[in-house]
Design an enzyme around this catalytic site. Structure first.
Site, mmCIF file in Angstrom:
data_model
loop_
_atom_site.group_PDB
_atom_site.id
_atom_site.type_symbol
_atom_site.label_atom_id
_atom_site.label_comp_id
_atom_site.label_asym_id
_atom_site.label_seq_id
_atom_site.Cartn_x
_atom_site.Cartn_y
_atom_site.Cartn_z
ATOM 1 C CB CYS A 2 -0.956 0.087 1.190
ATOM 2 S SG CYS A 2 -2.121 -1.258 1.272
ATOM 3 N NE ARG A 27 4.509 1.704 0.074
ATOM 4 C CZ ARG A 27 5.455 1.340 0.913
ATOM 5 N NH1 ARG A 27 6.721 1.430 0.575
ATOM 6 N NH2 ARG A 27 5.148 0.882 2.113
ATOM 7 C CD1 TRP A 73 -0.040 -6.293 -3.104
ATOM 8 C CD2 TRP A 73 -0.308 -6.885 -0.974
ATOM 9 N NE1 TRP A 73 0.267 -7.632 -2.996
ATOM 10 C CE2 TRP A 73 0.110 -8.024 -1.702
ATOM 11 C CE3 TRP A 73 -0.536 -7.022 0.401
ATOM 12 C CZ2 TRP A 73 0.307 -9.271 -1.116
ATOM 13 C CZ3 TRP A 73 -0.338 -8.261 0.990
ATOM 14 C CH2 TRP A 73 0.074 -9.366 0.233
ATOM 15 C CG ASN A 99 1.458 0.734 4.292
ATOM 16 O OD1 ASN A 99 2.586 1.207 4.285
ATOM 17 N ND2 ASN A 99 1.260 -0.549 4.128
ATOM 18 N N GLY A 100 -0.888 -1.211 6.283
ATOM 19 C CA GLY A 100 -0.528 -2.084 7.404
ATOM 20 C C GLY A 100 -1.669 -3.015 7.733
ATOM 21 C CD GLU A 484 16.733 -13.001 -7.960
ATOM 22 O OE1 GLU A 484 16.212 -13.522 -6.968
ATOM 23 O OE2 GLU A 484 16.349 -11.914 -8.433
ATOM 24 C CE LYS A 488 13.400 -11.111 -10.156
ATOM 25 N NZ LYS A 488 13.995 -10.653 -8.969
ATOM 26 C CD GLU A 491 9.812 -11.691 -8.299
ATOM 27 O OE1 GLU A 491 9.664 -11.111 -7.219
ATOM 28 O OE2 GLU A 491 10.845 -11.577 -8.984
ATOM 29 C CG HIS A 507 18.397 -36.659 -4.915
ATOM 30 N ND1 HIS A 507 18.667 -37.970 -4.602
ATOM 31 C CD2 HIS A 507 19.589 -36.057 -5.098
ATOM 32 C CE1 HIS A 507 19.980 -38.143 -4.568
ATOM 33 N NE2 HIS A 507 20.565 -37.000 -4.866
ATOM 34 C CE LYS A 606 11.593 -2.441 -5.970
ATOM 35 N NZ LYS A 606 11.949 -3.820 -6.308
#
Ligand code: G6P
Length: 611
Positions: A2, A27, A73, A99-100, A484, A488, A491, A507, A606
C-alpha cells in the site's frame, strides 16, 4: 504494501496526489482512491490502478488544497471499489487511509457492532476509523486526541492519514511499522510512503518514527509521541534526483534497471574499493570489524531476492572469512525461538529497508544483544535506522516490482564486506585479496559486456514463452543464481519455475523432464563446471531442452546446449553478478512476450510491510 500520499498547502492537491500515487504503485495496485477536503469531503475510489481512477473521476469536483490518496495491496477484503481506501467514518466527516494490518480488528469490530455500527467494507481500516470516530464522539475531543487514544488500543502495523471536516487544512498522521516521510515546503507539506511523491517540490524531509503522531498543516508540522509530548522533527536532505525515478527512454522500469547495473554496481564500489591501494573503506562495517572477525557465526536475514543475495554471500563469507554463516528467511526466524547470543552478528539484507518480517526479526535479535548490520538500498529506511551499522547499496530507486539492480548491488556490498573481514582476519592470502579487488573493480564493465551481448535473449523468449514449467539449475555460487532466475521468471511471466542445486535435480525434479521442459543451467566456468556439464547430459538424455548461461568462448559446453546466453570470464566468487543478468533479461522478455505487466506483476508488491 500500500502506498499513501498526502498534501496540504496552497496548490491543487489532486494532481500532486495522483502523481505521487503513480510513483508509489510499486507498493500495490489493487485499488486506488483519494479524499479531497474542500469544506466537505469528496472521496473517489476505484478497483484497479491509478489510471483507472483518473478515468473514473473525469468531470468530478476535484478542487481542494488538502487531500490524501492511497494505492492498495489487499490484505483484508478482496480488491474492489468497496474495499478501496480512503474509507469514510460512519458519521461521514472523517476520511482515512491505511498501510498495514490492524491485528485486533475483529474484537474492535464486534464492540462497534454492538454499539450499532455497520460497515461498508471488509477492511480492518474501516474498523479502526470508526473506532477513532467513536472515541472522538464519546470523549468530545479533537481528532488528534482520538487517534492517540485509539492507537494505544490497537495491535499491528500501520501508517494512517486522516482528514476531518471539522479541521480543514490539517492531516493527522501516525506510524508504527510502516514507513512515513513528510516533505517540508514553503507553506505546504507533503506526505508519502517514501520520498518519491515530493521530489520535485522539496528536498527537506522528516522520516517519522514508530509511535509518533504528526499534525500537519500548511505552515506547521508538529510531531508528538503517543504520550502527547512534542518530539523535535529531524530534518534530512534528500539526495535523489527526479530523473532517477523516471523511465529515461526505456519501455519499462525493469528493463531500465537491468541496464543500469553497470552504473549501479560502479556507484556501489565507488569511494569504497581501491584496488591500487588494496583497501576497502566502509565505515559502517569498520566500526564493528573486530566483532565480525571474532564472531562464531553470521546470520543473514532477508526475504525474496534479498534472501538469494544472502545465499550467495554465505558461500563467499565461508570461503573468504572462514566464518559459519546461516541464511534465514526473516518470516521463519522471527517466529521461532532462534538461538541468538550477545555478540552474534546479524546481516539484514533488504532493498526497501521496510520489509516487515526482516524488520521485526532484527528488532528481536537486537533485543537479545546481537550486532545488526544492514545492507539496505533505501537511505533512511526503517531497517537502516534499526541497524547498528552496515552499508548502503547505492543502487538508486528501484521501481520495477521484481528486484534486479538491487540484487547485484547487494552482492557487490556483501562481497566487499567479506573481502574486508577476510583480509583483517588473515583468512585470505594477500595475493588472492589483491586479485579479487581488481576483479571486482572490473565487474561493472563485465556487466556492460553481458548486456551488449544479450541480443539473442529476446528471440529465446519467443521460442520458450509457451512452456508451462521451467527448471533452473546451478552449483556452488551459481546455485542461488538459479533460484533467483526461477523467481524472476515466476514473478514476471507467471510461468511455474523451480530452482534447484544441479546435482539435487536427480532426487526428484528429473521426473519432470520431457521434450517440452526447458532447463536453464547457470554453467559458467568454475570449479564445478564439469559436474554441471554432466548434469546437462543427464537432461539431454531425457530429451529436455537445455538453455545455459555459459562463459564466452566455452565452445564445448555450447555444443551440448540448445541455446546459450553469454557472460565474460570472471572469478567464481564474482560470477553471480554476471550470470544473473541474462536470467533477468530472459524473464523480462518472456513476460513481455506473454503480454504481462512486467513492472507491476499481479498480486505482488515491492515493499512488503505486512507480515
Ligand atoms: C518483495 C519484492 C521482492 C523483494 C522482497 C524483499 O517480495 O517483490 O522483489 O526481493 O520483497 O524485499 P526487500 O525490500 O526486503 O529486499
Amino acid at each position: 504494501m500500500c502506498g499513501i500520499v498526502g498534501y496540504t498547502g496552497t496548490r491543487e492537491a489532486y494532481p500532486i496526489i495522483i502523481k505521487g500515487l503513480k510513483r508509489l504503485e510499486y507498493r500495490g495496485y489493487d485499488s486506488t482512491g483519494v479524499a479531497l477536503l474542500n469544506g466537505k469531503l469528496n472521496v473517489y475510489k476505484k478497483k484497479g490502478k491509478v489510471a483507472d481512477l483518473e478515468e473514473a473521476v473525469l468531470g468530478k469536483n476535484l478542487h481542494a488544497h488538502t487531500g490524501i490518496g492511497h494505492t492498495r495491496w489487499a490484505t483484508h477484503g478482496e480488491p474492489s471499489d468497496r474495499n478501496a481506501h480512503p474509507h469514510q467514518s460512519a458519521g461521514g466527516k472523517i476520511a482515512m487511509i491505511h498501510n498495514g494490518i490492524i491485528e485486533n480488528y475483529l474484537q474492535l469490530k464486534q464492540d462497534l457492532s454492538n454499539k450499532g455500527y455497520t460497515f461498508q467494507s471488509d477492511t480492518d481500516t474501516e474498523v479502526l476509523l470508526n473506532f477513532i470516530e467513536e472515541i472522538k464522539k464519546n470523549n468530545q475531543c479533537n481528532l488528534e486526541e482520538a487517534v492517540r487514544i485509539a492507537l494505544k488500543r490497537v495491535t499491528g502495523a500501520y501508517v494512517i492519514l486522516l482528514l476531518d471536516e471539522d479541521d480543514p487544512g490539517t492531516i493527522i498522521a501516525a506510524r508504527k511499522g510502516s514507513p512515513l516521510v513528510i516533505g517540508i515546503g514553503k507553506g505546504e507539506h507533503f506526505l508519502g510512503s517514501d520520498a518519491s511523491p515530493m521530489l520535485e517540490y522539496t528536498k527537506e524531509v522528516v522520516y517519522v518514527n514508530d509511535y509518533e503522531l504528526a499534525i500537519v498543516k500548511p505552515d506547521e508540522l508538529i510531531l508528538k509521541n503517543l504520550g502527547n509530548e512534542r518530539v523535535t522533527p529531524y530534518i534530512q536532505k534528500l539526495d535523489i534526483e527526479l530523473a532517477a525515478i523516471e523511465k529515461g527512454g526505456y519501455e519499462h522500469f525493469m528493463l531500465k534497471e537491468i541496464h543500469e547495473q553497470p552504473q549501479t554496481i560502479y556507484d556501489c564500489l565507488r569511494g569504497r574499493l581501491d584496488a591500487m591501494e588494496g583497501t576497502i573503506t566502509m565505515s559502517g562495517i569498520q566500526q564493528y570489524a573486530e566483532q565480525i572477525v571474532n564472531a562464531n557465526r553470521i546470520v543473514m536475514i532477508a526475504c525474496g531476492t534479498s534472501w538469494h543475495a544472502g545465499l550467495v554471500a554465505e558461500y563467499i563469507f565461508e570461503e573468504l572469512c572462514r566464518i559459519n554463516v546461516e541464511v534465514e528467511y526473516a518470516s521463519e526466524f522471527r517466529y521461532r525461538n532462534p538461538v541468538v547470543h550477545k555478540g552474534d552478528v546479524i546481516i539484514a539484507i533488504s532493498q526497501s529497508g521496510e520489509t516487515a518480517d526482516t524488520l521485526v526479526a532484527i528488532e528481536k535479535a537486537k533485543e537479545k544483544g546481537a550486532i545488526i548490520l544492514g545492507v539496505v538500498n533505501v537511505v533512511g529506511s526503517s531497517i537502516a535506522r534499526t541497524s547498528h551499522g552496515g552499508a548502503y547499496t547505492h543502487a538508486g530507486p528501484e521501481i520495477g516490482v521484481a528486484s534486479t539492480k538491487a540484487f547485484t548491488a547487494q552482492l557487490a556490498v556483501l562481497t566487499m564486506i567479506a573481502l574486508k573481514i577476510g583480509y583483517i582476519k588473515g583468512t585470505i592470502e594477500e595475493e588472492r585479496y589483491r586479485y579479487l579487488l581488481k576483479e571486482l573493480q572490473e565487474i561493472p564493465e563485465k556487466v556492460a559486456w553481458t548486456l551488449n551481448h544479450s541480443d539473442n535473449i529476446k528471440a529465446l523468449a519467443e521460442k520458450y514463452k509457451d512452456a508451462h514449467d521451467f527448471l533452473y539449475l546451478g552449483r556452488g555460487y551459481n546455485f542461488p543464481v538459479a533460484l533467483e532466475g526461477a523467481l524472476k521468471l515466476k514473478e514476471i511471466s507467471y510461468i511455474h519455475a523451480e530452482g534447484y542445486p544441479a546435482a539435487e535435480m536427480k532426487h526428484g525434479p528429473i521426473a519432470l523432464v520431457d521434450d517440452k521442459l526447458p532447463v536453464v543451467f547457470v554453467a559458467t566456468k568454475d570449479a564445478y563446471h564439469e559436474k554441471v556439464v554432466s548434469n546437462m547430459q543427464e537432461i539431454k538424455a531425457r530429451k529436455g531442452k537445455v538453455i545455459a548461461v555459459i562463459t564466452e568462448g566455452d565452445e564445448s559446453t555450447k555444443a551440448i546446449c540448445d541455446d546459450v546466453m553469454l557472460v565474460p570470464e570472471a572469478d567464481e566468487i564474482l560470477a553471480p553478478m554476471l550470470s544473473v543478468v541474462p536470467l533477468q533479461l530472459l524473464a523480462y522478455y518472456i513476460g513481455i512476450a506473454r503480454g504481462c505487466d512486467v513492472d507491476k506483476p499481479r498480486n505482488l508488491a515491492k515493499s512488503v510491510t505486512v507480515e
